[in-house]
Scaffold this motif. Sequence first.
Motif, mmCIF file in Angstrom:
data_model
loop_
_atom_site.group_PDB
_atom_site.id
_atom_site.type_symbol
_atom_site.label_atom_id
_atom_site.label_comp_id
_atom_site.label_asym_id
_atom_site.label_seq_id
_atom_site.Cartn_x
_atom_site.Cartn_y
_atom_site.Cartn_z
ATOM 1 N N ARG A 113 -6.453 -4.543 26.535
ATOM 2 C CA ARG A 113 -7.181 -3.619 25.660
ATOM 3 C C ARG A 113 -7.930 -2.601 26.513
ATOM 4 N NH1 ARG A 113 -8.760 -6.546 20.690
ATOM 5 N NH2 ARG A 113 -8.971 -4.466 19.819
ATOM 6 N N SER A 114 -8.059 -1.394 25.984
ATOM 7 C CA SER A 114 -8.733 -0.312 26.702
ATOM 8 C C SER A 114 -10.237 -0.375 26.478
ATOM 9 C CB SER A 114 -8.212 1.052 26.240
ATOM 10 O OG SER A 114 -6.858 1.218 26.596
ATOM 11 N N LEU A 115 -10.978 -0.001 27.514
ATOM 12 C CA LEU A 115 -12.433 0.076 27.445
ATOM 13 C C LEU A 115 -12.863 1.455 27.918
ATOM 14 C CD1 LEU A 115 -13.388 -3.377 29.041
ATOM 15 C CD2 LEU A 115 -13.378 -2.803 26.605
ATOM 16 N N TRP A 116 -13.901 1.993 27.254
ATOM 17 C CA TRP A 116 -14.465 3.269 27.695
ATOM 18 C C TRP A 116 -15.451 3.028 28.838
ATOM 19 C CZ3 TRP A 116 -11.086 6.022 25.503
ATOM 20 C CH2 TRP A 116 -10.682 5.802 24.197
ATOM 21 N N ASN A 129 -26.665 0.681 37.070
ATOM 22 C CA ASN A 129 -26.439 -0.462 36.200
ATOM 23 C C ASN A 129 -25.395 -0.104 35.140
ATOM 24 O OD1 ASN A 129 -27.031 -2.084 33.589
ATOM 25 N ND2 ASN A 129 -28.094 -3.235 35.178
ATOM 26 N N ASP A 130 -24.340 -0.885 35.060
ATOM 27 C CA ASP A 130 -23.233 -0.570 34.148
ATOM 28 C C ASP A 130 -22.991 -1.696 33.148
ATOM 29 O OD1 ASP A 130 -22.272 -2.443 35.894
ATOM 30 O OD2 ASP A 130 -20.570 -1.267 36.611
ATOM 31 N N SER A 131 -24.088 -2.268 32.642
ATOM 32 C CA SER A 131 -23.983 -3.411 31.738
ATOM 33 C C SER A 131 -23.971 -3.017 30.264
ATOM 34 C CB SER A 131 -25.149 -4.374 31.977
ATOM 35 O OG SER A 131 -26.396 -3.740 31.699
ATOM 36 N N THR A 132 -24.035 -1.718 29.948
ATOM 37 C CA THR A 132 -24.088 -1.284 28.550
ATOM 38 C C THR A 132 -22.684 -1.036 28.009
ATOM 39 O OG1 THR A 132 -26.238 -0.231 28.913
ATOM 40 C CG2 THR A 132 -25.014 0.417 26.951
ATOM 41 N N PHE A 133 -22.303 -1.816 27.022
ATOM 42 C CA PHE A 133 -20.974 -1.690 26.409
ATOM 43 C C PHE A 133 -20.951 -0.536 25.419
ATOM 44 C CE2 PHE A 133 -18.256 -2.913 22.705
ATOM 45 C CZ PHE A 133 -17.026 -2.760 23.331
ATOM 46 N N VAL A 134 -19.918 0.294 25.506
ATOM 47 C CA VAL A 134 -19.699 1.383 24.553
ATOM 48 C C VAL A 134 -18.437 1.049 23.771
ATOM 49 C CG1 VAL A 134 -19.167 3.822 24.275
ATOM 50 C CG2 VAL A 134 -20.853 3.101 25.978
ATOM 51 N N GLN A 135 -18.614 0.763 22.490
ATOM 52 C CA GLN A 135 -17.468 0.359 21.682
ATOM 53 C C GLN A 135 -16.556 1.525 21.361
ATOM 54 O OE1 GLN A 135 -18.405 -1.302 17.861
ATOM 55 N NE2 GLN A 135 -16.265 -1.657 17.309
ATOM 56 N N ARG A 136 -17.142 2.635 20.915
ATOM 57 C CA ARG A 136 -16.327 3.729 20.393
ATOM 58 C C ARG A 136 -16.511 5.015 21.196
ATOM 59 N NH1 ARG A 136 -18.803 1.785 15.392
ATOM 60 N NH2 ARG A 136 -17.285 0.539 14.214
ATOM 61 N N LEU A 196 -9.704 7.832 28.745
ATOM 62 C CA LEU A 196 -9.105 6.568 29.134
ATOM 63 C C LEU A 196 -9.062 6.406 30.648
ATOM 64 C CD1 LEU A 196 -6.227 6.646 26.524
ATOM 65 C CD2 LEU A 196 -7.958 4.845 26.667
ATOM 66 N N LEU A 197 -8.711 7.473 31.347
ATOM 67 C CA LEU A 197 -8.676 7.430 32.813
ATOM 68 C C LEU A 197 -10.072 7.224 33.384
ATOM 69 C CD1 LEU A 197 -7.228 7.701 35.492
ATOM 70 C CD2 LEU A 197 -7.230 10.187 35.212
ATOM 71 N N ASP A 198 -11.064 7.875 32.788
ATOM 72 C CA ASP A 198 -12.437 7.700 33.258
ATOM 73 C C ASP A 198 -12.922 6.272 33.011
ATOM 74 O OD1 ASP A 198 -14.914 8.666 34.350
ATOM 75 O OD2 ASP A 198 -15.727 8.718 32.321
ATOM 76 N N GLY A 199 -12.466 5.648 31.937
ATOM 77 C CA GLY A 199 -12.826 4.266 31.690
ATOM 78 C C GLY A 199 -12.273 3.315 32.737
ATOM 79 N N MET A 200 -11.174 3.715 33.383
ATOM 80 C CA MET A 200 -10.565 2.877 34.414
ATOM 81 C C MET A 200 -11.071 3.215 35.812
ATOM 82 S SD MET A 200 -6.583 2.805 33.181
ATOM 83 C CE MET A 200 -6.133 1.776 34.589
ATOM 84 N N HIS A 201 -11.217 4.514 36.090
ATOM 85 C CA HIS A 201 -11.571 4.963 37.436
ATOM 86 C C HIS A 201 -12.717 5.982 37.344
ATOM 87 C CE1 HIS A 201 -8.303 3.023 39.641
ATOM 88 N NE2 HIS A 201 -7.459 3.439 38.715
ATOM 89 N N ARG A 470 -16.424 -8.779 24.114
ATOM 90 C CA ARG A 470 -16.372 -10.041 24.848
ATOM 91 C C ARG A 470 -15.644 -9.857 26.172
ATOM 92 N NH1 ARG A 470 -14.723 -12.496 19.957
ATOM 93 N NH2 ARG A 470 -12.750 -13.112 20.919
ATOM 94 N N THR A 471 -14.569 -9.069 26.137
ATOM 95 C CA THR A 471 -13.851 -8.777 27.384
ATOM 96 C C THR A 471 -14.743 -8.025 28.359
ATOM 97 O OG1 THR A 471 -11.718 -8.715 26.241
ATOM 98 C CG2 THR A 471 -11.851 -7.598 28.361
ATOM 99 N N PHE A 472 -15.489 -7.042 27.875
ATOM 100 C CA PHE A 472 -16.401 -6.278 28.717
ATOM 101 C C PHE A 472 -17.443 -7.203 29.363
ATOM 102 C CE2 PHE A 472 -20.385 -3.950 29.288
ATOM 103 C CZ PHE A 472 -19.978 -2.828 30.006
#
Length: 623
Positions: A113-116, A129-136, A196-201, A470-472
């Motif tokens: 699944r993709s994550l932002w 700190n990168d602990s904040t999940f962004v759903q949408r 999507l690319l920014d979410g990965m790299h 949960r994955t995040f």
Amino acid sequence: MPFAPTRPAFRCLRGYSGDPSLTAQLATAMIGEVTFKVPWEALTPGPAGEYLEVIDVDPASGCFYEPVDLDLPNVLAQNGLPPSEGTPQFHQQMVYAVASLTIRNFERALGRRSLWRHGPPPRGKGRKNDSTFVQRLRVYPHALREANAYYSPDKIALLFGYFRATESAAAQHVPGGMVFTCLSHDIIAHETTHALLDGMHRRYLSPTNPDVRAFHEGFADIVSLLQHFTFPEILRHQIASTRGALRTEESLLGQLAGQFGRALGLRGALRDAIGTTDPQTGAWTPRQPDPQAYRTTLTPHERGAILVAALFDAFLSIYERRTGDLIRIATGGTGLLQPGAIHPDLVGRLAEEAARAAQHVLTMCIRALDYCPPVDITFGEFLRAIVTADTDAVADDDLRYRLAFVEAFRKWGIYPRDLRTLSEDSLLWRTPDNDEMRCSKALQDGLERVRGYAEQFLFAQGDEPDSRERTFRLQYELRRGLHQWLARHFASHPDGPGDAAFLGVDPARTFEVHTGRFALRPSPDGYIDPQFLVGILQERQIPIDPQRPAAGTMPFEGGCTIVADLRRLAIRYCIRKSAASANREQRQQAFARTLDESSHATYFGMSGPLGDAEPFAAIHRGL
């Protein structure tokens, strides 16, 4: 027992195959509209779902348009709202449909699944700190009153503009009419790919060499182009009109943002992967590979166009190889088609092979992102990532897909640094057994600690509303656990310093486990390859100009991407960009001085050596 209908697999939504201009021309009216099949999900008005939230506010006018409800019975019954340039609710539907289609292509290729990108740090925490999940990802169809559209890393949003077309009589539009970028498939897919690319790299926003932001632009363009081949209506029409000769005949399949380019007063589309249009005569000619262009072109769009040309050239070679037998059968072995229209059956078979080749090339390009270094990407390294990732997925390359990529990159003068040959074997990333630097058995054994996280990952891949979060959270805990173990290993184990060098970091400095992901990678033969992917980063400050201390300093980053076999818990590749590399440090300093002292800063959206919070706003302005 009452009947319980199953949930639909797809939601069908109507939209424009390219942009509204196709429906206004007699020759293309029949292919101007398509029906997108996007994964089914529960939606609220907006639409808003698991990945996307469309918010239709127009800041320039202070207007907030009523959100579309795609679950209304009369909307569902007709596959969404009918295409309309003047209906804001259709604009909302269009951006949702194309963005969803792009997300689906990424997830199918990556096996997860993709994550932002993460959100702002919690109050009281440091900026890293990168602990904040962004759903949408938020999508604003009418955010700008200008000829622009861009992905905002700061807002984690897509912002689309609208503008009045030029008064030029040569343009194929109403002079002074309104043009909406949110109605262009190509622009929507392009901006979604950036997100999507920014979410990965995330570090690919830092312009550490001329290729980094050009890679962002070129990769977003190639995804947009190859998605053209998923629309059967336009694909069959263009195969018929070009008689299957996609390389030498002008085609909508190789063009990006046609309405946008013409509305700005250009003779043709905004960009064309296979040809060029003379600005004076409007004549179209096939593009010829220029090995020198890569050495002299520096602005992101123009340099990114070189990457697009190489990747599209590889696709065309694959397409021609897949269809060679069909052409020989149709021509009695001569390979020369008779004048006139080709048979509809041949059109259908050529279109089928083109769609398969495009999907395969798109999957190869997206899957390669997991095999790229975490910082300072170059086009040559992307070629190595494509070849290595595809070799892992398909050992027997009987149709020579990988060779097509190698040949296309060579035609355009793109060579990986520090390689003396361009054979497929030499392009593969090195395994620990043949790496010039070796890792210890203790480092390999340390991967055992990911086993428990892997089991949790498998259970987190369901369809529940919180599965992505949960994955995040799982990935965050995994990274923290790996960081603690690596820090102890570097400090206390006899092999610690050597393993740190293998990973491209200095054990005496702080480092971060930047990414930690799992993937269930499908192969064409049905085999599932479970993988574990880790990105390790380290940063230090270096002078921009060693000869001028007053010029200040800038960050210099290094580290690695680890691709590991999850079944055997063994490292396959360590794709390293060493934080101690003096040569790379000098190259980055030279490039930073170029940006600081020239007009290139305008194109890169720079307010300093690292750029600013909205890099794509400046890159895309004016296009």
